[in-house]
Design a protein around this motif. Structure first.
Motif, PDB file in Angstrom:
ATOM      1  N   ARG A  23       0.815  -1.213   0.000  1.00  0.00           N
ATOM      2  CA  ARG A  23       0.000   0.000   0.000  1.00  0.00           C
ATOM      3  C   ARG A  23       0.847   1.261   0.000  1.00  0.00           C
ATOM      4  O   ARG A  23       0.351   2.346   0.269  1.00  0.00           O
ATOM      5  CB  ARG A  23      -0.956  -0.042   1.208  1.00  0.00           C
ATOM      6  CG  ARG A  23      -2.070  -1.054   1.003  1.00  0.00           C
ATOM      7  CD  ARG A  23      -2.618  -1.618   2.301  1.00  0.00           C
ATOM      8  NE  ARG A  23      -3.631  -2.645   2.009  1.00  0.00           N
ATOM      9  CZ  ARG A  23      -3.343  -3.905   1.664  1.00  0.00           C
ATOM     10  NH1 ARG A  23      -2.071  -4.281   1.572  1.00  0.00           N
ATOM     11  NH2 ARG A  23      -4.310  -4.758   1.405  1.00  0.00           N
ATOM     12  N   ASP A  24       2.142   1.091  -0.268  1.00  0.00           N
ATOM     13  CA  ASP A  24       3.073   2.210  -0.402  1.00  0.00           C
ATOM     14  C   ASP A  24       3.101   3.071   0.860  1.00  0.00           C
ATOM     15  O   ASP A  24       3.108   4.299   0.791  1.00  0.00           O
ATOM     16  CB  ASP A  24       2.698   3.070  -1.617  1.00  0.00           C
ATOM     17  CG  ASP A  24       3.815   4.030  -2.014  1.00  0.00           C
ATOM     18  OD1 ASP A  24       4.989   3.694  -1.773  1.00  0.00           O
ATOM     19  OD2 ASP A  24       3.512   5.108  -2.557  1.00  0.00           O
ATOM     20  N   LEU A  25       3.151   2.409   2.009  1.00  0.00           N
ATOM     21  CA  LEU A  25       3.117   3.122   3.280  1.00  0.00           C
ATOM     22  C   LEU A  25       4.465   3.154   4.002  1.00  0.00           C
ATOM     23  O   LEU A  25       4.562   3.719   5.091  1.00  0.00           O
ATOM     24  CB  LEU A  25       2.067   2.481   4.209  1.00  0.00           C
ATOM     25  CG  LEU A  25       0.617   2.661   3.776  1.00  0.00           C
ATOM     26  CD1 LEU A  25      -0.312   1.798   4.618  1.00  0.00           C
ATOM     27  CD2 LEU A  25       0.195   4.132   3.867  1.00  0.00           C
ATOM     28  N   LEU A  26       5.502   2.577   3.400  1.00  0.00           N
ATOM     29  CA  LEU A  26       6.816   2.570   4.037  1.00  0.00           C
ATOM     30  C   LEU A  26       7.631   3.765   3.565  1.00  0.00           C
ATOM     31  O   LEU A  26       7.854   3.948   2.376  1.00  0.00           O
ATOM     32  CB  LEU A  26       7.562   1.268   3.719  1.00  0.00           C
ATOM     33  CG  LEU A  26       6.849  -0.029   4.093  1.00  0.00           C
ATOM     34  CD1 LEU A  26       7.732  -1.230   3.780  1.00  0.00           C
ATOM     35  CD2 LEU A  26       6.431  -0.030   5.553  1.00  0.00           C
ATOM     36  N   ALA A  27       8.072   4.562   4.518  1.00  0.00           N
ATOM     37  CA  ALA A  27       8.858   5.750   4.200  1.00  0.00           C
ATOM     38  C   ALA A  27      10.260   5.354   3.745  1.00  0.00           C
ATOM     39  O   ALA A  27      10.760   4.271   4.053  1.00  0.00           O
ATOM     40  CB  ALA A  27       8.945   6.664   5.415  1.00  0.00           C
ATOM     41  N   ASP A  28      10.904   6.246   3.024  1.00  0.00           N
ATOM     42  CA  ASP A  28      12.305   6.033   2.674  1.00  0.00           C
ATOM     43  C   ASP A  28      13.124   5.895   3.963  1.00  0.00           C
ATOM     44  O   ASP A  28      12.966   6.678   4.898  1.00  0.00           O
ATOM     45  CB  ASP A  28      12.845   7.205   1.856  1.00  0.00           C
ATOM     46  CG  ASP A  28      12.246   7.254   0.458  1.00  0.00           C
ATOM     47  OD1 ASP A  28      11.694   6.221   0.013  1.00  0.00           O
ATOM     48  OD2 ASP A  28      12.324   8.320  -0.183  1.00  0.00           O
ATOM     49  N   GLY A  29      13.984   4.881   3.993  1.00  0.00           N
ATOM     50  CA  GLY A  29      14.781   4.640   5.192  1.00  0.00           C
ATOM     51  C   GLY A  29      14.038   3.929   6.301  1.00  0.00           C
ATOM     52  O   GLY A  29      14.535   3.854   7.436  1.00  0.00           O
ATOM     53  N   THR A  73      16.119  -3.020   1.917  1.00  0.00           N
ATOM     54  CA  THR A  73      17.254  -2.267   1.379  1.00  0.00           C
ATOM     55  C   THR A  73      16.993  -1.875  -0.070  1.00  0.00           C
ATOM     56  O   THR A  73      17.238  -0.723  -0.472  1.00  0.00           O
ATOM     57  CB  THR A  73      18.540  -3.100   1.475  1.00  0.00           C
ATOM     58  OG1 THR A  73      18.814  -3.374   2.855  1.00  0.00           O
ATOM     59  CG2 THR A  73      19.720  -2.344   0.880  1.00  0.00           C
ATOM     60  N   LYS A  74      16.483  -2.799  -0.839  1.00  0.00           N
ATOM     61  CA  LYS A  74      16.195  -2.522  -2.246  1.00  0.00           C
ATOM     62  C   LYS A  74      14.959  -1.654  -2.422  1.00  0.00           C
ATOM     63  O   LYS A  74      14.898  -0.804  -3.312  1.00  0.00           O
ATOM     64  CB  LYS A  74      15.999  -3.843  -2.999  1.00  0.00           C
ATOM     65  CG  LYS A  74      17.241  -4.721  -3.037  1.00  0.00           C
ATOM     66  CD  LYS A  74      16.931  -6.066  -3.681  1.00  0.00           C
ATOM     67  CE  LYS A  74      18.144  -6.979  -3.663  1.00  0.00           C
ATOM     68  NZ  LYS A  74      17.829  -8.316  -4.220  1.00  0.00           N
ATOM     69  N   LEU A  75      13.969  -1.857  -1.578  1.00  0.00           N
ATOM     70  CA  LEU A  75      12.680  -1.185  -1.757  1.00  0.00           C
ATOM     71  C   LEU A  75      12.700   0.278  -1.333  1.00  0.00           C
ATOM     72  O   LEU A  75      12.266   1.165  -2.092  1.00  0.00           O
ATOM     73  CB  LEU A  75      11.607  -1.933  -0.966  1.00  0.00           C
ATOM     74  CG  LEU A  75      10.163  -1.429  -1.094  1.00  0.00           C
ATOM     75  CD1 LEU A  75       9.673  -1.596  -2.529  1.00  0.00           C
ATOM     76  CD2 LEU A  75       9.260  -2.189  -0.119  1.00  0.00           C
ATOM     77  N   VAL A  76      13.200   0.558  -0.118  1.00  0.00           N
ATOM     78  CA  VAL A  76      13.138   1.928   0.419  1.00  0.00           C
ATOM     79  C   VAL A  76      14.450   2.350   1.075  1.00  0.00           C
ATOM     80  O   VAL A  76      14.479   3.335   1.817  1.00  0.00           O
ATOM     81  CB  VAL A  76      11.978   2.084   1.433  1.00  0.00           C
ATOM     82  CG1 VAL A  76      10.628   1.992   0.734  1.00  0.00           C
ATOM     83  CG2 VAL A  76      12.090   1.065   2.560  1.00  0.00           C
ATOM     84  N   GLY A  77      15.527   1.601   0.834  1.00  0.00           N
ATOM     85  CA  GLY A  77      16.767   1.908   1.535  1.00  0.00           C
ATOM     86  C   GLY A  77      16.638   1.681   3.026  1.00  0.00           C
ATOM     87  O   GLY A  77      17.262   2.388   3.827  1.00  0.00           O
TER      88      GLY A  77
END
Length: 410
Positions: free
Chosen positions: A223-229, A271-275
């Protein structure tokens, strides 16, 4: 509002009622004892902190994670737990009262925290969290702490219900254990635990392993709810060689190994998805409702306290260190298995040697001079809001405390 005088009723280490005022003071005391991080060291201003989800927020290390996150890292976000409301014959659970107190602490600190009472294993709860993240917290999650100990889990895909068991693997195990009689007198007994059989290991891994943690990450990522990092940590335990046969080398240990393997898989994906990062955090020993159910652990905890005294690091103190690492205030330090180790104070060679020496000497006649029994006994009672300094247990107290609806004026 219903008020009554609450007196402790217990069966061994399990108490039938909880004391609302005592539970509140436990939370307030943890809050007072936690060190804060001032703004020049990176703490966020009120309302601007990272968004966090704590799964299992009402007890033990999950409660410590919630309070330490609020005070140390300035988090806002969501806590999830599964607690029982009070009724005409029973008080609410201790976790119900602790959650109400935690919500008040968050509100007073200017932190926007929502608390959901529901089954963390259920997809309906995951969907509720996703909607709340979008509607109330900007649609981005910075941190997820997973701290779930449960006897059963129903797989949402298959409807199969799994049950966890606490058994050694391969052979029966005999261990010393600590019990108290009705008058509070200690006794050392030896108990036998039959080995795992059939699918006991698989059932326990299905409940206590990493499957649900990974399902949470899958649900939020889709659901695209994970922030970068984005970072996530599952809380775990290794423990002493004295308890290893029943814990780390037993069915629960198999579940912990699965949890750690899940962390490595998730770490690669994030790591690949959002660092991002995924780790397990290996915490030190503490008196919790879960730990007191394990034969031998009560004795071990009393002896450990006898050796270390106030040098034991509290759950809140450990989780403050974890939050510092997750938020970058201090470097993220991992062992060779990719785990954060908050248990080194417990598992150092000199400490374990001293505890082992006392363990072998422990009998009903000698235990009072080897273990801190008063501390252990009071710690168990404090799990339910009893034996808390400053609480008047002879006074009537309100028992029908409502579940917190919101925080920070929402």
């Amino acid at each position: 509002m219903t008020e009554s005088v609450i007196t402790p009723r217990n069966r061994g280490f399990l108490f039938l009622d909880a004391h609302p005022a005592g539970c509140r003071e436990v939370v307030d005391g943890m809050w007072r004892d936690l060190p804060s991080r001032d703004e020049e060291n990176g703490a966020a201003s009120a309302g601007e902190g990272p968004v966090a989800l704590v799964i299992g927020s009402s007890a033990g290390y999950g409660l410590a994670a919630t309070l330490a996150g609020l005070k140390r890292a300035g988090i806002r976000g969501i806590g999830i737990c599964f607690e029982r409301e009070g009724g005409p014959r029973r008080t609410a659970t201790a976790g119900w009262y602790r959650t109400a107190a935690t919500a008040d602490v968050a509100r007073a600190a200017g932190r926007d925290m929502a608390f959901l009472n529901g089954d963390a294993f259920a997809d309906t709860t995951k969907q509720q969290v996703a909607e709340l993240l979008r509607e109330r917290f900007g649609g981005r999650l910075d941190h997820l702490i997973y701290s779930v100990a449960a006897p059963r889990r129903t797989d949402p895909d298959t409807g199969t219900t799994y049950a966890s068991v606490l058994k050694p693997v391969g052979a029966a195990h005999r261990t010393k254990t600590l019990v108290f009689d009705r008058d509070g007198a200690p006794e050392i007994r030896e108990v036998d635990t039959a080995p795992a059989e059939g699918d006991d290991v698989e059932q326990t891994v299905a409940v206590m392993g990493g499957a649900d943690w990974e399902r949470w990450i899958d649900h939020l990522a889709a659901r695209d709810l994970l922030a970068d990092g984005f970072t996530t940590a599952a809380l775990s335990y290794i423990g002493s060689p004295l308890t290893a046969a029943l814990y780390r080398q037993g069915t629960i240990g198999a579940a912990k190994a699965h949890l750690e393997a899940t962390a490595r898989t998730l770490d690669e994906r994030l790591t690949k998805l959002v660092g991002g990062r995924a780790v397990t955090s290996v915490n030190g020993a503490a008196v919790t409702q879960s730990s007191t159910a394990i034969p031998g652990v009560a004795l071990y905890l009393g002896l450990l306290r006898g050796v270390l005294g106030d040098a034991m690091v509290s759950p809140a103190g450990q989780l403050a260190e974890l939050w510092d690492q997750l938020t970058g205030a201090t470097p993220l330090t991992l062992d060779g298995e990719g785990r954060v180790r908050l248990d080194r104070w417990e598992l150092s060679e000199d400490v374990q040697q001293a505890v082992a020496e006392r363990w072998h000497k422990a009998t009903t006649e000698t235990i009072a001079g080897l273990a801190d029994l008063d501390w252990f006994h009071d710690e168990v009672r404090r799990l339910y809001g009893f034996a808390v300094p400053g609480v008047d247990y002879a006074a009537a107290t309100a028992t029908d405390i409502p579940w917190p609806r919101s925080a920070v004026g929402r």
